[in-house]
Design a protein around this motif. Structure first.
Motif, PDB file in Angstrom:
ATOM      1  N   LYS A 153       0.817  -1.213   0.000  1.00 27.43           N
ATOM      2  CA  LYS A 153       0.000   0.000   0.000  1.00 27.43           C
ATOM      3  C   LYS A 153       0.853   1.266   0.000  1.00 27.43           C
ATOM      4  N   HIS A 154       2.161   1.110   0.266  1.00 30.95           N
ATOM      5  CA  HIS A 154       3.093   2.244   0.215  1.00 30.95           C
ATOM      6  C   HIS A 154       3.946   2.225  -1.047  1.00 30.95           C
ATOM      7  N   GLY A 155       3.712   1.265  -1.915  1.00 32.35           N
ATOM      8  CA  GLY A 155       4.461   1.183  -3.167  1.00 32.35           C
ATOM      9  C   GLY A 155       5.655   0.236  -3.077  1.00 32.35           C
ATOM     10  N   ILE A 156       6.034  -0.328  -4.228  1.00 33.20           N
ATOM     11  CA  ILE A 156       7.176  -1.240  -4.299  1.00 33.20           C
ATOM     12  C   ILE A 156       8.469  -0.436  -4.310  1.00 33.20           C
ATOM     13  N   PRO A 157       9.496  -0.849  -3.544  1.00 30.12           N
ATOM     14  CA  PRO A 157      10.795  -0.154  -3.569  1.00 30.12           C
ATOM     15  C   PRO A 157      11.325  -0.049  -5.000  1.00 30.12           C
ATOM     16  N   LEU A 158      11.709   1.155  -5.400  1.00 29.11           N
ATOM     17  CA  LEU A 158      12.063   1.408  -6.791  1.00 29.11           C
ATOM     18  C   LEU A 158      13.307   0.664  -7.246  1.00 29.11           C
ATOM     19  N   ASP A 159      14.223   0.363  -6.320  1.00 29.41           N
ATOM     20  CA  ASP A 159      15.472  -0.281  -6.726  1.00 29.41           C
ATOM     21  C   ASP A 159      15.433  -1.793  -6.566  1.00 29.41           C
ATOM     22  N   SER A 160      14.229  -2.363  -6.467  1.00 28.47           N
ATOM     23  CA  SER A 160      14.099  -3.810  -6.298  1.00 28.47           C
ATOM     24  C   SER A 160      14.616  -4.568  -7.518  1.00 28.47           C
ATOM     25  N   ASP A 161      15.334  -5.665  -7.266  1.00 25.21           N
ATOM     26  CA  ASP A 161      15.703  -6.591  -8.333  1.00 25.21           C
ATOM     27  C   ASP A 161      14.735  -7.767  -8.378  1.00 25.21           C
ATOM     28  N   LEU A 162      14.353  -8.249  -7.206  1.00 23.77           N
ATOM     29  CA  LEU A 162      13.397  -9.345  -7.095  1.00 23.77           C
ATOM     30  C   LEU A 162      12.312  -8.928  -6.116  1.00 23.77           C
ATOM     31  N   VAL A 163      11.046  -9.143  -6.467  1.00 26.75           N
ATOM     32  CA  VAL A 163       9.923  -8.768  -5.598  1.00 26.75           C
ATOM     33  C   VAL A 163       9.056 -10.001  -5.349  1.00 26.75           C
ATOM     34  N   PHE A 164       8.766 -10.254  -4.076  1.00 22.48           N
ATOM     35  CA  PHE A 164       7.928 -11.391  -3.706  1.00 22.48           C
ATOM     36  C   PHE A 164       6.743 -10.910  -2.872  1.00 22.48           C
ATOM     37  N   ASP A 165       5.567 -11.417  -3.215  1.00 24.54           N
ATOM     38  CA  ASP A 165       4.317 -11.033  -2.566  1.00 24.54           C
ATOM     39  C   ASP A 165       3.943 -12.125  -1.566  1.00 24.54           C
ATOM     40  N   VAL A 166       3.861 -11.787  -0.268  1.00 28.75           N
ATOM     41  CA  VAL A 166       3.531 -12.798   0.750  1.00 28.75           C
ATOM     42  C   VAL A 166       2.169 -12.523   1.391  1.00 28.75           C
ATOM     43  N   ARG A 167       1.297 -11.846   0.653  1.00 31.37           N
ATOM     44  CA  ARG A 167      -0.022 -11.527   1.196  1.00 31.37           C
ATOM     45  C   ARG A 167      -0.929 -12.757   1.304  1.00 31.37           C
ATOM     46  N   PHE A 168      -0.477 -13.908   0.830  1.00 32.59           N
ATOM     47  CA  PHE A 168      -1.265 -15.139   0.924  1.00 32.59           C
ATOM     48  C   PHE A 168      -0.997 -15.886   2.241  1.00 32.59           C
ATOM     49  N   LEU A 169      -0.033 -15.416   3.030  1.00 33.10           N
ATOM     50  CA  LEU A 169       0.306 -16.091   4.281  1.00 33.10           C
ATOM     51  C   LEU A 169      -0.626 -15.651   5.418  1.00 33.10           C
ATOM     52  N   PRO A 170      -0.711 -16.431   6.510  1.00 30.32           N
ATOM     53  CA  PRO A 170      -1.556 -16.059   7.656  1.00 30.32           C
ATOM     54  C   PRO A 170      -1.217 -14.656   8.152  1.00 30.32           C
ATOM     55  N   ASN A 171      -2.244 -13.846   8.394  1.00 29.13           N
ATOM     56  CA  ASN A 171      -2.039 -12.433   8.706  1.00 29.13           C
ATOM     57  C   ASN A 171      -2.262 -12.137  10.190  1.00 29.13           C
ATOM     58  N   PRO A 172      -1.187 -11.805  10.925  1.00 30.28           N
ATOM     59  CA  PRO A 172      -1.317 -11.482  12.361  1.00 30.28           C
ATOM     60  C   PRO A 172      -2.147 -10.227  12.615  1.00 30.28           C
ATOM     61  N   TYR A 173      -2.379  -9.421  11.601  1.00 31.52           N
ATOM     62  CA  TYR A 173      -3.148  -8.191  11.794  1.00 31.52           C
ATOM     63  C   TYR A 173      -4.545  -8.490  12.322  1.00 31.52           C
ATOM     64  N   TYR A 174      -5.072  -9.666  11.949  1.00 31.88           N
ATOM     65  CA  TYR A 174      -6.432 -10.018  12.366  1.00 31.88           C
ATOM     66  C   TYR A 174      -6.464 -10.744  13.707  1.00 31.88           C
ATOM     67  N   VAL A 175      -5.307 -10.845  14.353  1.00 34.29           N
ATOM     68  CA  VAL A 175      -5.242 -11.410  15.701  1.00 34.29           C
ATOM     69  C   VAL A 175      -5.005 -10.241  16.655  1.00 34.29           C
ATOM     70  N   GLU A 176      -5.992  -9.937  17.469  1.00 34.53           N
ATOM     71  CA  GLU A 176      -5.964  -8.706  18.258  1.00 34.53           C
ATOM     72  C   GLU A 176      -4.706  -8.554  19.105  1.00 34.53           C
ATOM     73  N   GLU A 177      -4.252  -9.646  19.729  1.00 33.37           N
ATOM     74  CA  GLU A 177      -3.089  -9.542  20.617  1.00 33.37           C
ATOM     75  C   GLU A 177      -1.767  -9.422  19.855  1.00 33.37           C
ATOM     76  N   LEU A 178      -1.803  -9.582  18.531  1.00 37.10           N
ATOM     77  CA  LEU A 178      -0.579  -9.477  17.712  1.00 37.10           C
ATOM     78  C   LEU A 178      -0.557  -8.230  16.836  1.00 37.10           C
ATOM     79  N   ARG A 179      -1.701  -7.600  16.664  1.00 40.16           N
ATOM     80  CA  ARG A 179      -1.845  -6.504  15.700  1.00 40.16           C
ATOM     81  C   ARG A 179      -0.843  -5.376  15.908  1.00 40.16           C
ATOM     82  N   ASP A 180      -0.583  -5.036  17.154  1.00 38.20           N
ATOM     83  CA  ASP A 180       0.276  -3.887  17.439  1.00 38.20           C
ATOM     84  C   ASP A 180       1.760  -4.244  17.524  1.00 38.20           C
TER      85      ASP A 180
END
Length: 288
Positions: A173-200
């Protein structure tokens, strides 16, 4: 006697490197005329062992004297004096930024732009860079990371293949680093954001990493990611690449991407690669 010639692009960190080398016990001389190198080495050798490690900064600030450098290097070979060349570099955008921040003029940009000065310098130093024993690209480096790299090479004696691997976590959501050589998307992994005690918390915290990696998918992906990078790195080295930027992204850049970047970083370090870990969008700072 350990003898290192420090050179490279203006603004790439030679002054910082000299400070680091002094901390490592090197006797350092800045901007010595190249024609005097062999005489200086002779004096050091006559010190009866008092001077064991020497570093000289030789760069285009020497003006017309710089042209004597290659003849002096040939003379060192004839006299069988062993030397190493450390070449510091950075990309043009960073060099321009550093010159503007310090309000300094580029040594070759008399009545021209900084860009034109940088282009001239790159052309002049092209042959010297090809002769370098070690090349360090400081584009993404902090002074502390540069010191660690110099310590690894000149104090620990670690062999270097001149490729530095930067593993960077980020948020899409902040953009891909411009000098990246290889970019990997890990948004398919379990997301701690939805676990209240881990979010912060972030992937720098053990409980977040344990949550993300407590998944067969996360484990399998991290293993395959390491296998891929381990396969690719020797080919990048063969190509002559000096830095490889591996960017790993999740939505916000705080949990999953930080975790996988952390895991990959430690796997590469265990394999002996020169790796540096950064987290672009984690505002809580470094806690490796």
């Amino acid at each position: 006697m350990k003898f290192v010639i420090i050179t490279g692009m203006s603004g790439a960190g030679k002054s910082q490197a000299v400070k680091c080398m002094e901390d490592l016990g090197f006797y350092c001389v800045d901007n010595l005329p190249p024609a005097l190198i062999s005489k200086f080495v002779e004096l050091c050798l006559q010190s009866h062992g008092d001077i064991q490690k020497v570093a000289l900064v030789i760069d285009i600030r020497g003006g017309m004297f710089f042209d004597d450098l290659f003849a002096s290097l040939d003379e060192l070979k004839e006299l069988q004096y062993h030397y190493e060349i450390l070449f510091l570099d950075a990309n043009d955008a960073i060099l321009i930024k550093r010159f503007k921040e310090t309000r300094r003029n580029h040594p070759l940009a008399f009545n021209e732009s900084i860009v034109e000065g940088i282009n001239k310098e790159r052309e002049i130093l092209k042959k010297l860079k090809m002769m370098a024993t070690n090349i360090i690209d400081t584009t993404r480096m902090t002074p502390g990371q540069l010191k660690e790299e110099l310590r690894n090479i000149y104090l620990e004696g670690n062999k270097t293949d001149n490729l530095i691997i930067y593993i960077t976590s980020f948020g899409f959501k902040h953009g891909i680093p411009l000098d990246s050589d290889l970019v990997f998307d890990v948004r398919f992994l379990p997301n701690p954001y939805y676990v209240e005690e881990l979010r912060d918390f972030t992937g720098k915290d053990l409980k977040v990493r344990e949550y993300v990696m407590n998944s067969s998918v996360s484990v399998a992906f991290s293993n395959k990611l390491f296998e891929l990078t381990d396969f690719l790195i020797p080919h990048y080295i063969k190509e002559g690449k000096n830095q490889l930027v591996i960017s790993i992204g999740c939505t916000g850049g705080k949990h999953r991407s930080v975790t996988i970047a952390y895991v990959l970083y430690h796997k590469l370090k265990e394999k002996g690669y020169r790796a540096i870990l950064t987290h672009r969008d984690d505002t809580l700072g470094e806690r490796k």
